[in-house]
Design an enzyme around this catalytic site. Structure first.
Site, mmCIF file in Angstrom:
data_model
loop_
_atom_site.group_PDB
_atom_site.id
_atom_site.type_symbol
_atom_site.label_atom_id
_atom_site.label_comp_id
_atom_site.label_asym_id
_atom_site.label_seq_id
_atom_site.Cartn_x
_atom_site.Cartn_y
_atom_site.Cartn_z
ATOM 1 N N HIS A 129 2.114 -9.198 7.286
ATOM 2 C CA HIS A 129 3.201 -8.746 8.151
ATOM 3 C C HIS A 129 2.576 -8.147 9.404
ATOM 4 O O HIS A 129 1.472 -7.620 9.382
ATOM 5 C CB HIS A 129 4.023 -7.703 7.388
ATOM 6 C CG HIS A 129 5.249 -7.229 8.096
ATOM 7 N ND1 HIS A 129 5.206 -6.321 9.146
ATOM 8 C CD2 HIS A 129 6.567 -7.490 7.884
ATOM 9 C CE1 HIS A 129 6.439 -6.068 9.548
ATOM 10 N NE2 HIS A 129 7.284 -6.764 8.818
ATOM 11 N N ASP A 200 -0.520 -2.727 2.049
ATOM 12 C CA ASP A 200 0.848 -2.693 2.569
ATOM 13 C C ASP A 200 1.783 -2.855 1.370
ATOM 14 O O ASP A 200 1.950 -3.957 0.843
ATOM 15 C CB ASP A 200 1.033 -3.823 3.579
ATOM 16 C CG ASP A 200 2.477 -3.973 4.057
ATOM 17 O OD1 ASP A 200 3.358 -3.250 3.565
ATOM 18 O OD2 ASP A 200 2.711 -4.843 4.922
ATOM 19 N N GLN A 203 6.788 -4.301 0.447
ATOM 20 C CA GLN A 203 7.544 -5.198 -0.422
ATOM 21 C C GLN A 203 7.189 -5.042 -1.890
ATOM 22 O O GLN A 203 7.970 -5.438 -2.757
ATOM 23 C CB GLN A 203 7.306 -6.658 -0.004
ATOM 24 C CG GLN A 203 7.784 -7.002 1.389
ATOM 25 C CD GLN A 203 9.282 -6.804 1.573
ATOM 26 O OE1 GLN A 203 10.065 -6.876 0.629
ATOM 27 N NE2 GLN A 203 9.679 -6.539 2.797
ATOM 28 N N LYS A 226 13.063 0.419 2.734
ATOM 29 C CA LYS A 226 12.980 -0.692 1.788
ATOM 30 C C LYS A 226 13.053 -0.212 0.344
ATOM 31 O O LYS A 226 13.172 -1.016 -0.576
ATOM 32 C CB LYS A 226 11.697 -1.492 2.018
ATOM 33 C CG LYS A 226 11.622 -2.135 3.405
ATOM 34 C CD LYS A 226 10.389 -2.977 3.560
ATOM 35 C CE LYS A 226 10.175 -3.419 5.004
ATOM 36 N NZ LYS A 226 11.209 -4.349 5.482
ATOM 37 N N CYS A 368 8.511 -11.272 10.989
ATOM 38 C CA CYS A 368 7.362 -10.473 11.454
ATOM 39 C C CYS A 368 6.077 -10.923 10.764
ATOM 40 O O CYS A 368 5.211 -10.104 10.431
ATOM 41 C CB CYS A 368 7.593 -8.983 11.225
ATOM 42 S SG CYS A 368 8.936 -8.302 12.206
#
Length: 444
Positions: A129, A200, A203, A226, A368
């Site tokens: 991302h 990251d 998600q 999120k 993104c």
């Protein structure tokens, strides 16, 4: 003997704010809104909204106020830090840095990664991302993901062995394909070559319990918006030394110990990088979301999502002209999202058709992650449907039926070259526009 069909009554695992919201359709009437855009931003858990409402009467300044409300707010803010860290298995010495979101977290980390003559660079994959791609523009070394996971790990190892790096930074789960990377293996790989690892988790954390210490990760970043806490806070969690040695992310009050006209003594972390009035409400909300997810029965989240993801993938995959986007087909598990393309229709038309005629919210675009969409879809935009705690079997079935109808009979409405319905008679809610201004007027 044919296999039994999956149950039709897969219910939400938790209550989300707005779960029964009705939205207008261009074809007249209303439908219950099916929110399959959770990978972009998830609504608040009802329990999170309740916690925020409970806290707001006590909201005040933090850290230096003598009033009772100020002391309550300070206690709530620092307790949130502890709760969030515990949720992801932070080590006792780790710092929980409250930021705005994952993008903010990686931009902060980019100021803190030391550069020595021996180790200057940051290694990352091309599937990242932009939040974990753009902050490394001046010192990043990009490794192209191979067609297999084994090949990808080999390519990373070769790059780390070729020239020492300070940091390996990777996504925990792709926001385009949902595929989960083997983080423990990647951590061992980074450490074997003298590098640290940052993940990251934007998600991954909403879909899988993630234990920073057990996986031996050095840094983990994720966003409240999120994780069912859309109140403007995120976190960067990890080893203190790099952040302690870094220049303050922002210069201002709260980040200092002493200021004169000649010199400034900066505070230690986490205050060092939290200048100004922090987002106390966001931190409290994020901690409440962590508490709610931690309270779910072991394996419940994964089992709920697996049934729905299988159903969504099988349903879309069975429709002629629908192509699912994956990097490593079947090699790795995936979180609950599917990106896809529909022959003969732009992603923009598909997404607006789902919204305008069926009351279904999805994402269209390049998410993104432009380099990855270049690989998977020739740079063209795609459609992404994403699942979560509030998703149900009915939600999946409505999406699959709507795409099947699009492929079989086409849309009932007309759509412009930008994908927008033309005309679009749907009104905005009265709290936005008292004259019920049409929705399209705000999209021009």
């Amino acid at each position: 003997m044919t296999a039994a069909a999956p149950p039709t009554d897969v219910r939400p695992l938790a209550e989300l704010v707005g779960a029964e919201e009705k939205v207008p359709l261009v074809t007249d009437g209303y439908a219950r809104y099916v929110n399959l855009d959770l990978a972009a931003s998830a609504p608040a858990l009802a329990s999170v909204a309740d916690r925020v409402s409970e806290f707001l009467p006590s909201y005040s300044s933090v850290h230096r106020g003598a009033g009772y409300a100020s002391m309550v707010s300070t206690a709530a803010y620092e307790a949130a830090r502890v709760t969030i860290g515990a949720f992801v298995g932070a080590r006792e010495a780790d710092v929980v840095q409250v930021v705005r979101n994952t993008t903010d977290a990686f931009n902060l980390l980019a100021t803190a990664v030391p550069a020595t003559p021996e180790r200057q660079d940051v290694v990352h994959l091309d599937l990242e991302h932009h939040a974990n791609l753009l902050p490394w523009a001046t010192r990043g070394r990009v490794v192209a993901a191979a067609d297999t996971l084994v090949g990808t790990l080999a390519a990373l190892e070769a790059e780390l062995a070729r020239t020492p790096a300070a940091l390996l930074t990777v996504t925990g789960a792709s926001n385009v394909t949902g595929e989960i990377l083997p983080l423990a293996e990647l951590a061992a790989l980074a450490h074997a070559h003298g590098a640290r690892i940052a993940v990251d988790g934007a998600q991954l954390v909403p879909h899988r319990r993630t234990d920073l210490a057990a996986l031996d990760l050095d840094y983990l970043a994720f966003s409240g918006h999120k994780l069912y806490a859309p109140y403007g806070a995120g976190v960067l969690i990890g080893r203190r030394d790099w952040l302690e040695a870094a220049p303050p992310y922002l210069a201002g009050g709260g980040a200092v110990r002493q200021v004169t006209l000649e010199a400034t003594t900066w505070a230690p972390t986490p205050a060092r990088h939290e200048a100004g009035t922090p987002n106390v409400v966001g931190a409290v909300a994020l901690a409440a979301a962590c508490e709610a997810i931690a309270a779910l029965p072991d394996g419940a989240l994964e089992a709920h999502e697996a049934v729905l993801l299988d159903r969504l993938s099988a349903g879309l995959g069975a429709i002629d002209g629908v192509r699912l986007l994956r990097l490593w087909h079947g090699e790795v598990p995936a979180v609950g999202l599917v990106s896809f393309a529909v022959d003969g229709y732009s992603a923009e038309v598909v997404a607006h058709y789902l919204s305008a005629e069926h009351g279904i919210g999805v994402r269209d675009g390049r998410f993104c992650a432009h380099p990855l969409l270049e690989r998977l879809n020739g740079g063209r935009t795609a459609v992404r449907a994403s699942l979560g705690l509030g998703s149900s079997g009915e939600d999946v079935d409505r999406l699959v039926a709507a795409i099947s109808s699009l492929v079989t009979t086409g849309p009932l409405w007309t759509y412009g070259t930008d994908g927008l319905p033309s005309p679009d008679p749907r009104p905005l809610p009265p709290w936005i526009a008292s004259d019920s201004q049409p929705l399209r007027a705000c999209q021009a």
